[in-house]
Scaffold this active site. Sequence first.
Site, short mmCIF file in Angstrom:
data_model
loop_
_atom_site.label_atom_id
_atom_site.label_comp_id
_atom_site.label_asym_id
_atom_site.label_seq_id
_atom_site.Cartn_x
_atom_site.Cartn_y
_atom_site.Cartn_z
N GLU A 18 -2.43 -9.84 -3.23
CA GLU A 18 -0.70 -10.29 -3.44
C GLU A 18 -0.80 -11.86 -3.52
O GLU A 18 -0.60 -12.47 -2.55
CB GLU A 18 0.02 -9.48 -2.60
CG GLU A 18 -0.10 -8.18 -2.27
CD GLU A 18 0.57 -7.79 -1.07
OE1 GLU A 18 1.89 -7.55 -1.05
OE2 GLU A 18 0.11 -7.08 -0.13
N ASP B 61 -4.12 -8.17 7.07
CA ASP B 61 -2.79 -8.20 6.57
C ASP B 61 -2.25 -9.40 6.74
O ASP B 61 -1.26 -9.92 7.44
CB ASP B 61 -1.87 -7.30 7.20
CG ASP B 61 -0.45 -7.14 6.50
OD1 ASP B 61 -0.29 -7.88 5.36
OD2 ASP B 61 0.22 -6.11 6.97
N ASN C 229 7.22 -10.19 0.57
CA ASN C 229 6.72 -10.62 1.90
C ASN C 229 7.91 -10.60 2.89
O ASN C 229 9.33 -9.98 2.66
CB ASN C 229 5.89 -11.55 2.12
CG ASN C 229 4.65 -11.57 3.04
OD1 ASN C 229 5.19 -11.15 4.24
ND2 ASN C 229 3.23 -11.74 2.64
N ARG C 230 7.97 -11.24 3.97
CA ARG C 230 8.91 -11.26 5.01
C ARG C 230 9.82 -12.52 4.90
O ARG C 230 9.17 -13.54 4.68
CB ARG C 230 8.35 -11.25 6.39
CG ARG C 230 7.80 -9.74 6.62
CD ARG C 230 6.87 -9.65 7.59
NE ARG C 230 6.15 -8.10 7.49
CZ ARG C 230 5.39 -7.82 7.20
NH1 ARG C 230 4.47 -8.66 6.32
NH2 ARG C 230 4.48 -6.45 7.19
N HIS D 113 2.07 -5.48 -6.28
CA HIS D 113 1.54 -4.79 -5.16
C HIS D 113 0.48 -3.51 -5.52
O HIS D 113 0.47 -2.55 -5.09
CB HIS D 113 2.57 -4.12 -4.16
CG HIS D 113 2.41 -4.05 -2.88
ND1 HIS D 113 1.24 -3.79 -2.43
CD2 HIS D 113 3.23 -4.69 -1.63
CE1 HIS D 113 1.13 -3.66 -0.82
NE2 HIS D 113 2.51 -4.36 -0.57
N HIS E 105 9.96 -7.52 1.28
CA HIS E 105 9.60 -7.00 -0.01
C HIS E 105 11.16 -6.88 -0.86
O HIS E 105 10.98 -5.91 -1.71
CB HIS E 105 8.80 -6.01 -0.13
CG HIS E 105 7.34 -6.16 0.27
ND1 HIS E 105 6.87 -7.18 0.13
CD2 HIS E 105 6.27 -5.37 0.61
CE1 HIS E 105 5.58 -7.39 0.50
NE2 HIS E 105 5.27 -6.11 0.62
N TYR F 129 -2.70 -1.58 -5.27
CA TYR F 129 -3.94 -1.27 -4.50
C TYR F 129 -4.98 -0.73 -5.20
O TYR F 129 -5.30 0.15 -5.92
CB TYR F 129 -3.34 0.16 -3.72
CG TYR F 129 -2.41 0.06 -2.79
CD1 TYR F 129 -2.44 0.16 -1.39
CD2 TYR F 129 -0.87 -0.43 -3.02
CE1 TYR F 129 -1.44 -0.05 -0.31
CE2 TYR F 129 0.12 -0.65 -2.18
CZ TYR F 129 -0.13 -0.40 -0.79
OH TYR F 129 0.80 -0.75 0.09
N GLN G 130 -1.89 -12.70 -0.11
CA GLN G 130 -1.76 -11.64 1.25
C GLN G 130 -2.99 -10.64 0.85
O GLN G 130 -3.03 -10.04 -0.02
CB GLN G 130 -0.53 -11.04 1.05
CG GLN G 130 -0.41 -10.22 2.46
CD GLN G 130 0.29 -11.00 3.54
OE1 GLN G 130 0.63 -12.21 3.48
NE2 GLN G 130 0.32 -10.24 4.74
#
Length: 361
Positions: A309, A243, A78-79, A173, A104, A175, A282
């Site tokens: 996540e 998100d 993440n950030r 991560h 990330h 999908y 997330q």
Amino acid sequence: MVKTSPFGSVNGKPVTLLTLSDNTGTQVELLSLGAAIRSIVVPDRCGTLTDICLGYDSPGEYWEQDACFGGIIGRCANRIAGASFSLNGQEWQLTANEGVNHLHGGTEGFHRRHWEFLWGDSFVTFIRSSLHLEEGYPGLLQVEVTYTLRDGCLGIYYRAHSDRDTVVNLTNHAYFNLAGHTGGPVDDHMLTVRASRYTPCREDNIPTGELQDVAGTPLDLRCGVRLGDRLETPLLTATRGFDHNLVLDMPTGAPEASPAATLWCPSSGIGMEVCTTLEGIQIYTAGFLTPRDGKGGVRYGPRHAVCLETQHFPDAVHHAGFPSPILRAGEEYRHFTKYRFFVKTESICKRGSLVSPCPAI
């Protein structure tokens, strides 16, 4: 059982494909590039084997493309605001790869690194050393990620230790599209998340530091929702769907006793429970996934998958009220996430039957 085979090379280094399989027909493909999940094959309600994980056919695509398909994210998922943080009175400048922020793990995060590996009957362990100042992080970090597959349950076990204080926040991560990676939009998927709060963000997706109640918002997923019924709501416009980091209602006993999230697809009957020791999840419905060719030439695009996540909260290093992502020298980072796959018919779902929790591993 584990099988290995070559999967081409990137930057002159070979990439290995490792395939785990179990007695339920479940099969998981892993890559030594990014310690990534390439595919997850499970039987649907008719017994047809279905690949429910988006991915690529060549290692070059994993290296060149964005989206981090199936990869291990680190050193910090993440950030991080301003691509920097202060630790023990010293400022550490990280790679800014999303505007002025760090995302990330930087431009060459763990998902773009080659990993060493070893394996046994039902597990694969990936190992790498993240050097001091890699992407700006302090400390030599030794990382192990172990995947296990038993009785239809895929476990991911994270371990790390450092020779100096640092920041660590690992996730995967993957999908997921439970109709199959060829299934297109996931609007029909049913998602339940046991989370009473979330971390609201600024326009640049950096948390404000608050914890807000999900009640009365589109982020209230506690009773289960059809994704398509929520993705167009005004609160989700800027993020093109979900998100968002949700604050999990952690169980009082073992995490397996109360799954953090459940995802179910009515068209295939395939479902998935998520159990974790981590406090955040997330939820990302791939609104920013640009059109691209995936496995077998299948065209992927926005809303073609759901990412779940599990992780520490975004930008936690800057918020004293969040659980800390700081790993002290000599201590061990140790967490796990498990995905238990199941099948149920639509009629059972309508009766509100509960599925059993993840079996112990």
